[in-house]
Design a protein around this motif. Structure first.
Motif, PDB file in Angstrom:
ATOM      1  N   ASN A   1       0.662  -1.240   0.041  1.00  0.00           N
ATOM      2  CA  ASN A   1      -0.002   0.190   0.128  1.00  0.00           C
ATOM      3  C   ASN A   1       1.502   1.487   0.035  1.00  0.00           C
ATOM      4  O   ASN A   1       1.708   1.457   0.508  1.00  0.00           O
ATOM      5  N   ASN A   2       0.469   2.380  -0.990  1.00  0.00           N
ATOM      6  CA  ASN A   2       0.858   3.661  -0.777  1.00  0.00           C
ATOM      7  C   ASN A   2       0.231   4.423  -0.210  1.00  0.00           C
ATOM      8  O   ASN A   2      -1.386   4.640  -0.483  1.00  0.00           O
ATOM      9  N   PRO A   3      -0.131   4.581   1.445  1.00  0.00           N
ATOM     10  CA  PRO A   3       1.110   5.282   1.788  1.00  0.00           C
ATOM     11  C   PRO A   3       1.624   4.369   2.781  1.00  0.00           C
ATOM     12  O   PRO A   3       2.707   5.031   3.347  1.00  0.00           O
ATOM     13  N   THR A   4       0.780   3.447   3.695  1.00  0.00           N
ATOM     14  CA  THR A   4       0.970   2.917   4.363  1.00  0.00           C
ATOM     15  C   THR A   4       2.168   2.303   4.582  1.00  0.00           C
ATOM     16  O   THR A   4       2.816   1.743   5.595  1.00  0.00           O
ATOM     17  N   GLY A   5       2.486   1.406   3.338  1.00  0.00           N
ATOM     18  CA  GLY A   5       3.235   0.223   3.450  1.00  0.00           C
ATOM     19  C   GLY A   5       3.227  -1.091   3.433  1.00  0.00           C
ATOM     20  O   GLY A   5       3.817  -1.940   4.018  1.00  0.00           O
ATOM     21  N   ALA A   6       1.793  -1.290   4.053  1.00  0.00           N
ATOM     22  CA  ALA A   6       1.106  -2.771   4.751  1.00  0.00           C
ATOM     23  C   ALA A   6       0.951  -3.366   2.971  1.00  0.00           C
ATOM     24  O   ALA A   6       0.480  -3.485   2.326  1.00  0.00           O
ATOM     25  N   ILE A   7       0.334  -4.796   3.786  1.00  0.00           N
ATOM     26  CA  ILE A   7       0.851  -6.359   2.397  1.00  0.00           C
ATOM     27  C   ILE A   7      -0.829  -6.542   2.872  1.00  0.00           C
ATOM     28  O   ILE A   7      -0.384  -7.234   4.623  1.00  0.00           O
ATOM     29  N   TYR A   8      -1.847  -6.629   2.237  1.00  0.00           N
ATOM     30  CA  TYR A   8      -2.643  -6.979   2.802  1.00  0.00           C
ATOM     31  C   TYR A   8      -3.046  -8.672   2.600  1.00  0.00           C
ATOM     32  O   TYR A   8      -2.500  -9.356   2.143  1.00  0.00           O
ATOM     33  N   ASN A   9      -3.796  -9.298   4.161  1.00  0.00           N
ATOM     34  CA  ASN A   9      -3.704 -10.966   4.129  1.00  0.00           C
ATOM     35  C   ASN A   9      -4.634 -11.046   3.577  1.00  0.00           C
ATOM     36  O   ASN A   9      -6.089 -10.927   2.411  1.00  0.00           O
ATOM     37  N   THR A  10      -3.707 -12.224   2.841  1.00  0.00           N
ATOM     38  CA  THR A  10      -4.371 -13.403   1.615  1.00  0.00           C
ATOM     39  C   THR A  10      -5.687 -13.489   2.338  1.00  0.00           C
ATOM     40  O   THR A  10      -6.679 -13.527   1.004  1.00  0.00           O
ATOM     41  N   ASP A  11      -5.889 -13.713   3.247  1.00  0.00           N
ATOM     42  CA  ASP A  11      -7.608 -14.214   3.958  1.00  0.00           C
ATOM     43  C   ASP A  11      -8.360 -13.020   3.225  1.00  0.00           C
ATOM     44  O   ASP A  11      -9.918 -13.442   3.359  1.00  0.00           O
ATOM     45  N   ASP A  12      -8.500 -11.965   4.077  1.00  0.00           N
ATOM     46  CA  ASP A  12      -8.872 -10.565   3.836  1.00  0.00           C
ATOM     47  C   ASP A  12      -9.075 -10.582   1.789  1.00  0.00           C
ATOM     48  O   ASP A  12     -10.676 -10.376   1.706  1.00  0.00           O
ATOM     49  N   ILE A  13      -8.349 -11.029   1.350  1.00  0.00           N
ATOM     50  CA  ILE A  13      -8.505 -10.529  -0.158  1.00  0.00           C
ATOM     51  C   ILE A  13      -8.819 -11.475  -1.042  1.00  0.00           C
ATOM     52  O   ILE A  13     -10.240 -11.313  -1.845  1.00  0.00           O
ATOM     53  N   PHE A  14      -8.790 -13.191  -0.565  1.00  0.00           N
ATOM     54  CA  PHE A  14     -10.024 -14.234  -0.464  1.00  0.00           C
ATOM     55  C   PHE A  14     -12.001 -13.823   0.014  1.00  0.00           C
ATOM     56  O   PHE A  14     -12.676 -13.782  -1.141  1.00  0.00           O
ATOM     57  N   GLN A  15     -11.933 -13.801   0.441  1.00  0.00           N
ATOM     58  CA  GLN A  15     -13.115 -13.105   1.490  1.00  0.00           C
ATOM     59  C   GLN A  15     -13.502 -11.943   0.422  1.00  0.00           C
ATOM     60  O   GLN A  15     -14.765 -11.874   0.141  1.00  0.00           O
TER      61      GLN A  15
ATOM     62  N   LEU B   1     -12.945 -11.278  -2.567  1.00  0.00           N
ATOM     63  CA  LEU B   1     -13.408 -12.381  -3.746  1.00  0.00           C
ATOM     64  C   LEU B   1     -14.493 -13.121  -4.250  1.00  0.00           C
ATOM     65  O   LEU B   1     -16.054 -12.608  -4.961  1.00  0.00           O
ATOM     66  N   GLN B   2     -14.932 -13.329  -2.745  1.00  0.00           N
ATOM     67  CA  GLN B   2     -15.940 -13.789  -2.407  1.00  0.00           C
ATOM     68  C   GLN B   2     -17.226 -12.551  -2.699  1.00  0.00           C
ATOM     69  O   GLN B   2     -18.359 -12.820  -3.312  1.00  0.00           O
ATOM     70  N   TRP B   3     -17.469 -11.929  -2.072  1.00  0.00           N
ATOM     71  CA  TRP B   3     -18.127 -11.281  -2.196  1.00  0.00           C
ATOM     72  C   TRP B   3     -19.005 -10.989  -3.341  1.00  0.00           C
ATOM     73  O   TRP B   3     -19.576 -10.847  -3.642  1.00  0.00           O
ATOM     74  N   ALA B   4     -17.285  -9.983  -4.205  1.00  0.00           N
ATOM     75  CA  ALA B   4     -17.442  -9.748  -5.415  1.00  0.00           C
ATOM     76  C   ALA B   4     -18.348 -10.417  -6.260  1.00  0.00           C
ATOM     77  O   ALA B   4     -18.969  -9.707  -7.029  1.00  0.00           O
TER      78      ALA B   4
ATOM     79  N   THR C   1      -3.969 -14.994  -8.268  1.00  0.00           N
ATOM     80  CA  THR C   1      -3.672 -16.449  -7.550  1.00  0.00           C
ATOM     81  C   THR C   1      -4.610 -17.253  -7.168  1.00  0.00           C
ATOM     82  O   THR C   1      -4.049 -18.154  -7.042  1.00  0.00           O
ATOM     83  N   LEU C   2      -6.086 -16.824  -7.107  1.00  0.00           N
ATOM     84  CA  LEU C   2      -6.664 -16.800  -5.961  1.00  0.00           C
ATOM     85  C   LEU C   2      -7.619 -17.319  -6.867  1.00  0.00           C
ATOM     86  O   LEU C   2      -7.620 -17.558  -8.021  1.00  0.00           O
ATOM     87  N   LEU C   3      -8.807 -18.171  -6.459  1.00  0.00           N
ATOM     88  CA  LEU C   3     -10.296 -18.649  -7.137  1.00  0.00           C
ATOM     89  C   LEU C   3      -9.574 -19.645  -8.198  1.00  0.00           C
ATOM     90  O   LEU C   3      -9.829 -19.635  -9.299  1.00  0.00           O
ATOM     91  N   LYS C   4      -8.310 -20.425  -7.862  1.00  0.00           N
ATOM     92  CA  LYS C   4      -8.174 -21.041  -9.251  1.00  0.00           C
ATOM     93  C   LYS C   4      -8.895 -22.015  -9.924  1.00  0.00           C
ATOM     94  O   LYS C   4      -9.051 -23.017 -10.908  1.00  0.00           O
ATOM     95  N   HIS C   5     -10.232 -21.849  -9.121  1.00  0.00           N
ATOM     96  CA  HIS C   5     -11.349 -23.184  -9.818  1.00  0.00           C
ATOM     97  C   HIS C   5     -12.201 -22.187 -10.428  1.00  0.00           C
ATOM     98  O   HIS C   5     -12.590 -23.068 -11.609  1.00  0.00           O
ATOM     99  N   HIS C   6     -11.873 -21.136 -11.247  1.00  0.00           N
ATOM    100  CA  HIS C   6     -12.429 -20.428 -12.306  1.00  0.00           C
ATOM    101  C   HIS C   6     -11.663 -20.503 -13.125  1.00  0.00           C
ATOM    102  O   HIS C   6     -10.665 -20.538 -13.492  1.00  0.00           O
ATOM    103  N   ASP C   7     -12.260 -20.298 -14.358  1.00  0.00           N
ATOM    104  CA  ASP C   7     -12.343 -20.542 -15.795  1.00  0.00           C
ATOM    105  C   ASP C   7     -10.913 -18.731 -15.739  1.00  0.00           C
ATOM    106  O   ASP C   7     -11.843 -17.767 -15.076  1.00  0.00           O
TER     107      ASP C   7
END
Length: 393
Positions: free
Chosen positions: A171-185, A187-190, A218-224
């Protein structure tokens, strides 16, 4: 002349304004130390710079394809496909003038008037303005104090008008790397609520402490793959990872349908990206990567120094990526210094050091401090700021 309502409604970039202000002061002979710049301070490799010149003699430098030079799109598709373990095609790649224009193009292509885009804050300064210029509405969702995503707040922000969420990790400006589990969640809501996930990965290469960055691709590997690329829009650039900020080469990974429509839009805006710059980008991708790996090591060393120093005077979460610290600063407010803008101006005037106020990124009570400069400048900048804060009234 009367200015349009849409331009009146947006804010000027505070980062661009500060850089211009620093330049003016330095021209007057004032020894400003700039800890505000969001770009590598080292040049690209000599070969990359030379290629810009050689390409003008070797290739046709007339108008080129709007979506990008075929060789660059093919090379990017090949490398990204290997990285995400998916069959990415050249038709899934779109080239534009840096990631800034890619993001602008995305919102112009997918947003209608009144559509909402969820923007976790702190955010890059351009996100909300690009959304507003497309007639959309940015919906800000503050992150946790750790600078990680607040999933509960994001879920509450999703509504019938939600068209997209934009994530920036590292992230700009914080330098944080978001947790993988949060990103996956997310994607599911999306999928559940039918909105797009825009992943701004400008700093993907610049991660530290062996911390791994997870791209939504790199997530949702079962998707076309094509279905996934219609949901997940990945934005990248040569600016940060390859020290090619002025070359203005950014790219999008998305569905062939979206790329086709962005081609239609960009064809009326700027046409193709500078052809020699694209040739340099191809060389940067294909040459031995030792130079860039060393650059990354240099930034990690500077991060360590900057964190060690500034944690003495600020409450500071370690940066996991990018090249910024984002300390909380409201403990230094006074009767005359009441905001992060006030404090940034005080530091510039009193310490002659340029930093950016957190207000620029939707996070009042913070400062952004860049360590994309020499160790000597970082140390001198720290000592000046430390002294000035001790003398404030």
């Amino acid at each position: 002349m009367k200015i349009s309502n849409r331009v009146e409604a947006i804010m000027a970039s505070k980062s661009v304004s500060m850089v211009a202000r620093v330049g003016e002061l330095q021209k007057k002979g004032i020894p400003i130390i700039s800890l505000c710049v969001g770009e590598p301070d080292m040049p690209p490799p000599e070969e990359v710079m030379e290629e810009m010149y050689l390409a003008q003699k070797r290739i046709n430098c007339g108008y080129g394809p709007v979506s990008g030079h075929p060789a660059l799109r093919e090379k990017l598709a090949e490398q990204i496909g290997k990285a995400v373990k998916r069959p990415i095609r050249a038709e899934n790649i779109f080239i534009s003038n840096g990631s800034k224009q890619i993001i602008y193009n995305i919102f112009q292509t997918i947003i209608n008037s009144g559509d909402e885009v969820i923007v976790p804050s702190p955010y890059w300064v351009t996100f909300p303005e690009s959304i507003k210029l497309a007639g959309g509405k940015p919906v800000f969702v503050p992150c946790l104090t750790t600078h990680q995503l607040d999933l509960s707040a994001i879920r509450r922000a999703i509504g019938p008008s939600t068209r997209a969420i934009i994530l920036n990790s590292p992230n700009n400006p914080t330098g944080a790397i978001y947790n993988t589990d949060d990103i996956f969640q997310i994607l599911q809501w999306a999928e559940q609520f039918n909105f797009a996930v825009i992943s701004d990965e400008a700093y993907a290469f610049l991660t530290y402490d062996q911390k791994t960055f997870t791209s939504p691709l790199t997530l949702l590997k079962h998707h076309d793959t094509e279905d996934l690329l219609n949901r997940v829009l990945t934005v990248q650039t040569f600016s940060k990872s390859y020290a090619m900020t002025g070359y203005r080469v950014g790219f999008l990974v998305a569905s062939a349908e979206l790329v086709k429509n962005m081609d239609k839009f960009q064809g009326h805006v700027c046409g193709n990206v500078c052809t020699p710059a694209q040739a340099s980008a191809i060389l940067a991708l294909t040459m031995p990567q030792d130079y860039f790996l060393q650059m990354k090591k240099t930034f990690e060393k500077r991060r360590n120094l900057a964190h060690r120093l500034f944690s003495k005077i600020f409450d500071l979460t370690p940066a996991q990526g990018a090249f910024y610290l984002f300390p909380r600063c409201d403990q230094y407010y006074t009767e005359t210094i009441k905001t992060s803008d006030d404090l940034a101006n005080f530091i510039l005037e009193k310490a002659q050091v340029a930093v950016l106020p957190g207000s620029a990124f939707g996070a009042e009570h913070y400062l952004r401090i860049s360590f994309a400069t020499s160790e000597k400048e970082i140390e001198e900048g720290f000592h000046r700021i430390q002294k000035a804060l001790g003398e404030r009234r």
